[in-house]
Motif scaffolding. Structure first.
Motif, PDB file in Angstrom:
ATOM      1  N   TYR A 274       0.814  -1.218   0.000  1.00 42.62           N
ATOM      2  CA  TYR A 274       0.000   0.000   0.000  1.00 42.62           C
ATOM      3  C   TYR A 274       0.846   1.266   0.000  1.00 42.62           C
ATOM      4  CZ  TYR A 274      -3.726  -3.286   1.130  1.00 42.62           C
ATOM      5  OH  TYR A 274      -4.605  -4.325   1.101  1.00 42.62           O
ATOM      6  N   THR A 275       2.158   1.123   0.051  1.00 39.61           N
ATOM      7  CA  THR A 275       3.071   2.274  -0.021  1.00 39.61           C
ATOM      8  C   THR A 275       4.009   2.059  -1.202  1.00 39.61           C
ATOM      9  OG1 THR A 275       4.547   1.189   1.573  1.00 39.61           O
ATOM     10  CG2 THR A 275       2.944   2.754   2.448  1.00 39.61           C
TER      11      THR A 275
ATOM     12  N   MET B 120      -0.104   1.971  -5.161  1.00 39.42           N
ATOM     13  CA  MET B 120      -0.127   0.607  -4.638  1.00 39.42           C
ATOM     14  C   MET B 120       0.517  -0.343  -5.630  1.00 39.42           C
ATOM     15  SD  MET B 120      -4.047   0.694  -3.244  1.00 39.42           S
ATOM     16  CE  MET B 120      -4.477   2.021  -4.384  1.00 39.42           C
TER      17      MET B 120
ATOM     18  N   THR C 162      -2.001   9.326   1.164  1.00 36.06           N
ATOM     19  CA  THR C 162      -3.351   8.967   0.736  1.00 36.06           C
ATOM     20  C   THR C 162      -4.086  10.186   0.191  1.00 36.06           C
ATOM     21  OG1 THR C 162      -4.388   9.419   2.885  1.00 36.06           O
ATOM     22  CG2 THR C 162      -3.470   7.203   2.544  1.00 36.06           C
TER      23      THR C 162
ATOM     24  N   PRO D 228      -4.670   4.959  -0.787  1.00 35.81           N
ATOM     25  CA  PRO D 228      -3.244   5.220  -1.020  1.00 35.81           C
ATOM     26  C   PRO D 228      -3.014   5.751  -2.434  1.00 35.81           C
ATOM     27  CG  PRO D 228      -3.552   3.098   0.060  1.00 35.81           C
ATOM     28  CD  PRO D 228      -4.921   3.576  -0.350  1.00 35.81           C
TER      29      PRO D 228
ATOM     30  N   TYR E 222       4.093   6.585   2.977  1.00 40.50           N
ATOM     31  CA  TYR E 222       2.650   6.535   3.154  1.00 40.50           C
ATOM     32  C   TYR E 222       2.025   7.866   2.768  1.00 40.50           C
ATOM     33  CZ  TYR E 222      -1.908   6.128   5.403  1.00 40.50           C
ATOM     34  OH  TYR E 222      -3.253   6.104   5.649  1.00 40.50           O
TER      35      TYR E 222
END
Length: 306
Positions: free
Chosen positions: A261-262, A278, A269, A275, A267
């Protein structure tokens, strides 16, 4: 597959840009698994084990849903079979000949006659060779030495005594088929809220379909058994047509799925918590091996085949 299947979801596509007639992409059909089972042979007297590809054909034509993803950056296919070394020296070959003669005899009387005759002939041939006599003596010598705590072999004794070993008559023999595996990496970068929602649905669908079912939603289920996960039929496409060059796939199981997801290394969003970057990795394996005859089928004659 029953009509009105509640598990059907239609289709998801990333990116959501328009697909033209010359657009290349990867089509992934999610298919309800059906056990291959058995079928009657042509004579009707015995059962034939069906393949998963045969049993799944109707479900492939009527999938639970379809996911369209861009062509992966790395496209690889690898075909392999198993070959292995095998050896059979002259002494073992003689014993094998005697055994086969006995097995193929039609009666016990003929078997005894064959065994007696073949044994006499084989022993006569072996004892006419001086090296064979020394090899036999080496076998008994190694047994005696090992009984006294030694650690040697008949081949070792023969090599020490004569400088020779039994010819192993080594060959490379076919050992079996292999199941192909494929791994795909995709970068998913949503450009708006709608695309981020589609990506979320794609990830959830892969996760849900690859896992086994415990039938907890079935009132009649006892919980003693679990059902197979769904399987996947992948096809490289150009517009609505199958890709005219790239290889084909047999139905596959999704063995592993990894989600990062990073994807950008940090990180971040959007306002809807999606996010910004990905990455997903999908590891598939085909349910059936590839055979030479598969290249004569309609699908196998397209492009480079399987």
């Amino acid at each position: 597959m029953a009509k009105g299947n509640k598990r059907k979801f239609g289709s998801f596509r990333y990116p959501m840009a328009r697909l033209d007639n010359d657009s290349d992409y990867l089509e992934i059909k999610i298919v309800e698994y059906k056990a291959p089972g058995f079928d009657k042979s042509g004579t009707g007297q015995s059962l034939r084990l069906k393949t998963s590809s045969e049993s799944l054909q109707k479900n492939i034509e009527n999938p639970l849903g379809t996911i369209f993803l861009p062509i992966p950056e790395s496209i690889l296919d690898s075909n392999g079979v198993t070959w292995g070394e095998d050896s059979l020296n002259g002494l073992a070959a003689s014993a094998l000949g005697i055994g086969l003669k006995t097995i193929t005899a039609e009666s016990s009387t003929e078997a005894v006659k064959a065994l007696t005759g073949e044994t006499k002939e084989a022993v006569g041939d072996l004892l006419s060779d001086n090296m064979t006599i020394q090899a036999i003596n080496s076998t008994f010598a190694s047994m005696a030495v090992n009984a006294l705590g030694g650690n040697t072999s008949a081949g070792g004794v023969l090599a020490r005594q004569t400088g020779s070993i039994l010819n192993p008559n080594m060959e490379l023999l076919f050992g079996g088929v292999q199941l192909r595996s494929f791994s795909f990496d995709f970068d998913l970068v949503p450009r708006d809220e709608q695309e981020s929602n589609v990506i979320k649905k794609i990830i959830r669908t892969f996760k849900k379909s690859m896992n086994a079912k415990n039938s907890s939603g079935d009132d009649k289920s006892t919980g003693l058994f679990i059902k197979s996960p769904d399987v996947f039929k992948l096809t490289y496409k150009t517009g609505r047509r199958n890709h005219e060059f790239l290889h084909k796939f047999k139905p596959m199981a999704l063995l592993n799925m990894g989600v990062n997801y990073t994807g950008a290394g940090t990180y971040a969003t959007y306002d809807n918590t999606a996010p910004v970057h990905m990455k997903i990795n999908l590891s598939f394996q085909e349910l059936n091996p590839i055979y030479s005859e598969d290249y004569e089928t309609q699908e196998g004659q397209e492009g480079t085949g399987f």
